[in-house]
Motif scaffolding. Structure first.
Motif, short mmCIF file in Angstrom:
data_model
loop_
_atom_site.label_atom_id
_atom_site.label_comp_id
_atom_site.label_asym_id
_atom_site.label_seq_id
_atom_site.Cartn_x
_atom_site.Cartn_y
_atom_site.Cartn_z
N VAL A 1 7.79 6.64 2.02
CA VAL A 1 7.59 5.83 0.82
C VAL A 1 8.91 5.19 0.39
CG1 VAL A 1 6.82 5.87 -1.59
CG2 VAL A 1 5.67 7.28 0.08
N VAL A 2 10.01 5.90 0.59
CA VAL A 2 11.32 5.37 0.23
C VAL A 2 11.64 4.13 1.07
CG1 VAL A 2 13.79 5.84 0.17
CG2 VAL A 2 12.17 7.58 -0.62
N SER A 3 11.41 4.21 2.38
CA SER A 3 11.65 3.05 3.25
C SER A 3 10.75 1.88 2.87
CB SER A 3 11.42 3.42 4.72
OG SER A 3 12.40 4.32 5.16
N GLU A 4 9.51 2.18 2.58
CA GLU A 4 8.57 1.12 2.17
C GLU A 4 9.01 0.49 0.85
OE1 GLU A 4 4.67 0.93 2.95
OE2 GLU A 4 4.79 2.06 4.81
N PHE A 5 9.57 1.30 -0.03
CA PHE A 5 10.08 0.78 -1.29
C PHE A 5 11.25 -0.17 -1.04
CE2 PHE A 5 12.96 1.27 -5.02
CZ PHE A 5 12.16 0.66 -5.96
N HIS A 6 12.17 0.23 -0.17
CA HIS A 6 13.30 -0.64 0.16
C HIS A 6 12.82 -1.99 0.69
CE1 HIS A 6 16.14 2.48 -0.61
NE2 HIS A 6 15.89 3.18 0.47
N LEU A 7 11.86 -1.96 1.59
CA LEU A 7 11.32 -3.20 2.16
C LEU A 7 10.61 -4.03 1.10
CD1 LEU A 7 9.92 -1.85 5.55
CD2 LEU A 7 11.89 -3.35 5.23
N ALA A 8 9.83 -3.37 0.25
CA ALA A 8 9.09 -4.08 -0.79
C ALA A 8 10.03 -4.77 -1.78
CB ALA A 8 8.15 -3.12 -1.53
N ASP B 1 9.73 7.92 -10.74
CA ASP B 1 11.06 8.43 -10.45
C ASP B 1 12.12 7.62 -11.20
OD1 ASP B 1 12.76 10.14 -8.38
OD2 ASP B 1 13.63 8.12 -8.48
N SER B 2 13.12 8.29 -11.75
CA SER B 2 14.13 7.61 -12.57
C SER B 2 14.92 6.56 -11.78
CB SER B 2 15.07 8.61 -13.22
OG SER B 2 15.78 9.34 -12.23
N PHE B 3 15.19 6.82 -10.50
CA PHE B 3 15.91 5.83 -9.70
C PHE B 3 15.05 4.60 -9.46
CE2 PHE B 3 17.05 3.79 -5.68
CZ PHE B 3 18.35 3.42 -5.98
N VAL B 4 13.79 4.82 -9.14
CA VAL B 4 12.86 3.69 -8.93
C VAL B 4 12.76 2.88 -10.21
CG1 VAL B 4 10.47 3.06 -8.43
CG2 VAL B 4 11.59 4.86 -7.09
N GLN B 5 12.65 3.56 -11.35
CA GLN B 5 12.59 2.86 -12.64
C GLN B 5 13.84 2.03 -12.89
OE1 GLN B 5 10.08 2.69 -15.11
NE2 GLN B 5 8.89 3.40 -13.36
N ALA B 6 15.00 2.57 -12.51
CA ALA B 6 16.26 1.84 -12.68
C ALA B 6 16.28 0.59 -11.82
CB ALA B 6 17.44 2.74 -12.35
N VAL B 7 15.78 0.68 -10.60
CA VAL B 7 15.71 -0.49 -9.70
C VAL B 7 14.77 -1.54 -10.27
CG1 VAL B 7 14.99 -1.29 -7.41
CG2 VAL B 7 16.34 0.80 -7.63
N SER C 1 0.81 -1.22 0.00
CA SER C 1 0.00 0.00 0.00
C SER C 1 0.84 1.27 0.00
CB SER C 1 -0.91 0.01 1.23
OG SER C 1 -0.14 -0.06 2.40
N PHE C 2 2.07 1.22 0.55
CA PHE C 2 2.93 2.39 0.66
C PHE C 2 2.26 3.52 1.43
CE2 PHE C 2 4.71 -0.01 -2.81
CZ PHE C 2 6.07 0.14 -2.66
N VAL C 3 1.62 3.19 2.54
CA VAL C 3 0.95 4.21 3.34
C VAL C 3 1.72 4.58 4.61
CG1 VAL C 3 -1.38 3.69 2.51
CG2 VAL C 3 -0.50 2.50 4.53
N GLY C 4 2.94 4.07 4.75
CA GLY C 4 3.75 4.36 5.94
C GLY C 4 4.30 5.78 5.91
#
Length: 139
Positions: free
Chosen positions: A68-75, A110-116, A62-65
């Motif tokens: 969002v960056v930390s939730e992305f790392h965990l996901a 985001d370009s970094f998220v897309q790269a990941v 959900s990314f409601v924490g």
């Protein structure tokens, strides 16, 4: 057993509307004595043109924490671990990360998220919360 994501039922309904049959809710895999995982949903769909059944596993976030960056790392970490588990114990299933449309548009562009996503070949299922529909399958 871990708690269901707040959008669990939304994604389940969206998959069913899209013609998928939910086969496990959750998909439980015992890896070792210490490692047991629950992937949120497992579904399958018969593809007439291919005369075959497509099988997927879906991890919902959900990314409601607070971050969002930390939730992305965990996901991402969870997704990669689950993919290794599926490769070992259920290789016919393709793993997807389900995210709401607003997070996809605001954060996943985001370009970094897309790269990941590209580097780790993370497949996305983007869903509309209110309509309970799948908006995009991103491979």
């Amino acid at each position: 057993m871990s708690a269901k994501d707040i959008f669990h039922d939304t994604v389940r309904t969206a998959l069913e509307k899209d013609g998928w049959t939910i086969t496990n809710d959750p998909l439980f895999i015992k890896l070792t004595q210490q490692f047991k995982i629950n992937i949120d949903l497992e579904a399958e769909k018969f593809i007439v043109a291919e005369k075959a059944t497509q099988k997927i596993a879906v991890e919902i976030k959900s990314f409601v924490g607070r971050s969002v960056v930390s939730e992305f790392h965990l996901a991402v970490g969870q997704f990669l671990n689950y993919r290794v588990a599926l490769e070992k114990f259920a290789s016919e299933r393709v793993l997807y990360l389900a995210v709401p449309t607003d997070i996809y548009q605001d954060f996943f562009s985001d370009s970094f998220v897309q790269a990941v996503l590209e580097r780790y070949q993370i497949k996305l299922l983007v869903f509309h919360i209110k309509k309970e529909e799948i908006i995009l399958w991103k491979n």
